[in-house]
Motif scaffolding. Structure first.
Motif, PDB file in Angstrom:
ATOM      1  N   TYR A  82      42.224  -0.197  -3.111  1.00 29.15           N
ATOM      2  CA  TYR A  82      42.369  -1.591  -2.748  1.00 29.15           C
ATOM      3  C   TYR A  82      41.064  -2.189  -2.245  1.00 29.15           C
ATOM      4  O   TYR A  82      40.146  -1.484  -1.830  1.00 29.15           O
ATOM      5  CB  TYR A  82      43.444  -1.751  -1.670  1.00 29.15           C
ATOM      6  N   ARG A  83      41.023  -3.512  -2.278  1.00 28.28           N
ATOM      7  CA  ARG A  83      39.897  -4.273  -1.747  1.00 28.28           C
ATOM      8  C   ARG A  83      40.353  -5.067  -0.520  1.00 28.28           C
ATOM      9  O   ARG A  83      41.547  -5.284  -0.303  1.00 28.28           O
ATOM     10  CB  ARG A  83      39.356  -5.236  -2.811  1.00 28.28           C
ATOM     11  N   LEU A  84      39.376  -5.517   0.244  1.00 32.85           N
ATOM     12  CA  LEU A  84      39.673  -6.408   1.357  1.00 32.85           C
ATOM     13  C   LEU A  84      40.007  -7.792   0.820  1.00 32.85           C
ATOM     14  O   LEU A  84      39.314  -8.315  -0.059  1.00 32.85           O
ATOM     15  CB  LEU A  84      38.478  -6.486   2.311  1.00 32.85           C
ATOM     16  N   SER A  87      36.918 -10.595   1.847  1.00 33.11           N
ATOM     17  CA  SER A  87      35.576 -10.525   1.274  1.00 33.11           C
ATOM     18  C   SER A  87      35.545  -9.976  -0.140  1.00 33.11           C
ATOM     19  O   SER A  87      34.594 -10.223  -0.874  1.00 33.11           O
ATOM     20  CB  SER A  87      34.680  -9.648   2.166  1.00 33.11           C
ATOM     21  N   GLY A  88      36.549  -9.235  -0.540  1.00 33.09           N
ATOM     22  CA  GLY A  88      36.549  -8.627  -1.865  1.00 33.09           C
ATOM     23  C   GLY A  88      35.881  -7.274  -1.918  1.00 33.09           C
ATOM     24  O   GLY A  88      35.861  -6.641  -2.975  1.00 33.09           O
ATOM     25  N   TYR A  89      35.299  -6.819  -0.775  1.00 31.86           N
ATOM     26  CA  TYR A  89      34.707  -5.484  -0.749  1.00 31.86           C
ATOM     27  C   TYR A  89      35.807  -4.433  -0.827  1.00 31.86           C
ATOM     28  O   TYR A  89      36.977  -4.696  -0.549  1.00 31.86           O
ATOM     29  CB  TYR A  89      33.888  -5.274   0.529  1.00 31.86           C
ATOM     30  N   GLU A  90      35.376  -3.239  -1.157  1.00 32.07           N
ATOM     31  CA  GLU A  90      36.340  -2.143  -1.179  1.00 32.07           C
ATOM     32  C   GLU A  90      36.775  -1.815   0.247  1.00 32.07           C
ATOM     33  O   GLU A  90      35.979  -1.849   1.184  1.00 32.07           O
ATOM     34  CB  GLU A  90      35.721  -0.911  -1.838  1.00 32.07           C
ATOM     35  N   ARG A  91      38.024  -1.493   0.388  1.00 30.12           N
ATOM     36  CA  ARG A  91      38.521  -1.127   1.711  1.00 30.12           C
ATOM     37  C   ARG A  91      37.990   0.224   2.181  1.00 30.12           C
ATOM     38  O   ARG A  91      37.930   0.492   3.376  1.00 30.12           O
ATOM     39  CB  ARG A  91      40.047  -1.074   1.701  1.00 30.12           C
ATOM     40  N   LEU A 169      40.593   1.068  -9.209  1.00 24.86           N
ATOM     41  CA  LEU A 169      40.156   0.002  -8.305  1.00 24.86           C
ATOM     42  C   LEU A 169      40.726  -1.348  -8.745  1.00 24.86           C
ATOM     43  O   LEU A 169      40.742  -1.674  -9.925  1.00 24.86           O
ATOM     44  CB  LEU A 169      38.634  -0.059  -8.271  1.00 24.86           C
ATOM     45  N   THR A 170      41.178  -2.109  -7.774  1.00 24.93           N
ATOM     46  CA  THR A 170      41.732  -3.429  -8.072  1.00 24.93           C
ATOM     47  C   THR A 170      40.630  -4.356  -8.575  1.00 24.93           C
ATOM     48  O   THR A 170      39.605  -4.518  -7.908  1.00 24.93           O
ATOM     49  CB  THR A 170      42.367  -4.037  -6.818  1.00 24.93           C
ATOM     50  N   PRO A 171      40.781  -4.980  -9.748  1.00 27.60           N
ATOM     51  CA  PRO A 171      39.736  -5.901 -10.241  1.00 27.60           C
ATOM     52  C   PRO A 171      39.597  -7.119  -9.328  1.00 27.60           C
ATOM     53  O   PRO A 171      40.537  -7.538  -8.657  1.00 27.60           O
ATOM     54  CB  PRO A 171      40.247  -6.298 -11.634  1.00 27.60           C
TER      55      PRO A 171
END
Length: 204
Positions: A82-84, A87-91, A169-171
């Motif tokens: 998942y991502r945040l 911000s879109g960064y990786e968690r 990974l989530t796009p």
């Protein structure tokens, strides 16, 4: 008791002998035996059950892959990273707990520090050919970065397809459109998670 008692193999026991009919010899006797063993009540009971189900026309066949049976929300299938949402960064913070707890030794992770001195993951692979889908990696993750998704179709002709990170990974497009599914399975957010969160100075 002496050891000689166990070495003695000539032990008399009370056996019960089952009477066995003599095998038929004549052709007529053989034919009678075949008829007797074939046409019993159990045969007609089985035929009646099959005929009864055929008349109902209650077909249970699922036309896969067009039709799929529903799976449990706690089903442990192929992983999702998942991502945040902000911000879109990786968690993933690169703590390595999932790599350490993996009992199948199928998770590999490499990390480095970026220009903002934030630890980031440069390489993250899960060998799905070795993974036993136990769910320990999702349970131990402190950031809820890895969960088990509902995708269970992971067959492939090459082993290299089992370790692709981009598939898990989530796009970013999904994240912008709000399509990042939150699964209620292992590693997912609990219903009252917002009430239990405490603000810290290290929030990012």
């Amino acid at each position: 008791m002496s050891l000689e008692q166990f070495k003695d193999r000539n032990v008399m026991q009370n056996y019960t002998y089952i009477p066995v009919d003599k095998p038929p010899v004549k052709p007529l006797e053989k034919f009678k035996q075949v008829v007797k063993r074939t046409f019993k009540g159990e045969l007609f009971v089985g035929l009646w059950v099959v005929f009864r189900e055929m008349v109902k026309f209650n077909i249970h066949t699922v036309q896969y892959p067009k039709e799929k049976l529903p799976i449990s929300p706690r089903y442990r299938a192929v992983h999702k990273l998942y991502r945040l949402l902000e911000s879109g960064y990786e968690r993933c913070i690169g703590c390595g707990l999932c790599e350490k707890i993996c009992i199948a030794n199928c998770i590999r992770m490499d990390t480095r520090y970026d220009e903002n001195q934030r630890k980031e993951v440069t390489e993250y692979t899960i060998n799905l050919g070795r993974c036993i889908f136990c769910g320990y990696c999702a349970e131990v993750c402190p950031e809820l970065a890895i969960v088990h998704g509902p995708r269970y179709e992971n067959a492939s002709e090459q082993r290299a397809h089992f370790v692709l990170k981009d598939d898990m990974l989530t796009p970013l497009d999904f994240l912008k459109e709000g399509k990042q599914d939150e699964f209620p399975g292992f590693g997912a957010v609990s219903p009252n998670a917002d009430e239990r969160i405490k603000k810290t100075p290290l929030a990012y």
